[in-house]
Design a protein around this motif. Structure first.
Motif, PDB file in Angstrom:
ATOM      1  N   LYS A   1       0.943  -1.071  -0.120  1.00 16.86           N
ATOM      2  CA  LYS A   1       0.014   0.009   0.038  1.00 16.86           C
ATOM      3  C   LYS A   1       1.055   1.088  -0.046  1.00 16.86           C
TER       4      LYS A   1
ATOM      5  N   LYS B   1      -1.201  12.433  -2.317  1.00 16.43           N
ATOM      6  CA  LYS B   1      -1.987  12.105  -1.175  1.00 16.43           C
ATOM      7  C   LYS B   1      -3.098  10.683  -1.741  1.00 16.43           C
ATOM      8  N   SER B   2      -3.234  10.387  -2.761  1.00 20.35           N
ATOM      9  CA  SER B   2      -4.136   9.214  -3.046  1.00 20.35           C
ATOM     10  C   SER B   2      -3.530   7.923  -2.770  1.00 20.35           C
ATOM     11  N   VAL B   3      -4.294   7.099  -2.204  1.00 24.00           N
ATOM     12  CA  VAL B   3      -3.461   5.856  -1.733  1.00 24.00           C
ATOM     13  C   VAL B   3      -3.781   4.660  -2.715  1.00 24.00           C
TER      14      VAL B   3
ATOM     15  N   ILE C   1       1.302   5.750  -0.921  1.00 25.45           N
ATOM     16  CA  ILE C   1       0.621   6.955  -1.126  1.00 25.45           C
ATOM     17  C   ILE C   1       1.225   7.907  -2.029  1.00 25.45           C
TER      18      ILE C   1
END
Length: 81
Positions: free
Chosen positions: A30, A36-38, A32
């Motif tokens: 995971k 700031k999009s995951v 970023i």
């Protein structure tokens, strides 16, 4: 599949072995992005092993990959910034 080049900060890494499969190892990551999009990244076999050894939490990497059908990025190569 679409090829992508992204800068991603690692926030979580999970590594698993899959017995009796063509894909022996899988690494789910995971990350970023700068905006700031995951996003979800995935690697298989030798690339998964390399990711697990070299990728560290809270470090920024340049990732080359492909967007798969599940909208995750399959890692083909990466390097530390």
């Amino acid at each position: 599949m679409n090829e992508v080049f992204i800068l991603v900060k690692i926030i979580e890494i999970k590594y698993n072995l899959i017995p009796k499969s063509k894909k022996n190892a899988i690494c789910n990551i995971k990350g970023i992005l700068v905006n700031k999009s995951v996003i979800n990244l995935i690697a298989y076999n030798n690339i998964a092993d390399k990711c697990y050894r070299k990728l560290k939490k809270d470090t920024v990497f340049l990732v080359e990959g492909r967007i798969n059908q599940k909208m995750a990025i399959e890692i083909m190569n990466f390097s530390k910034i």
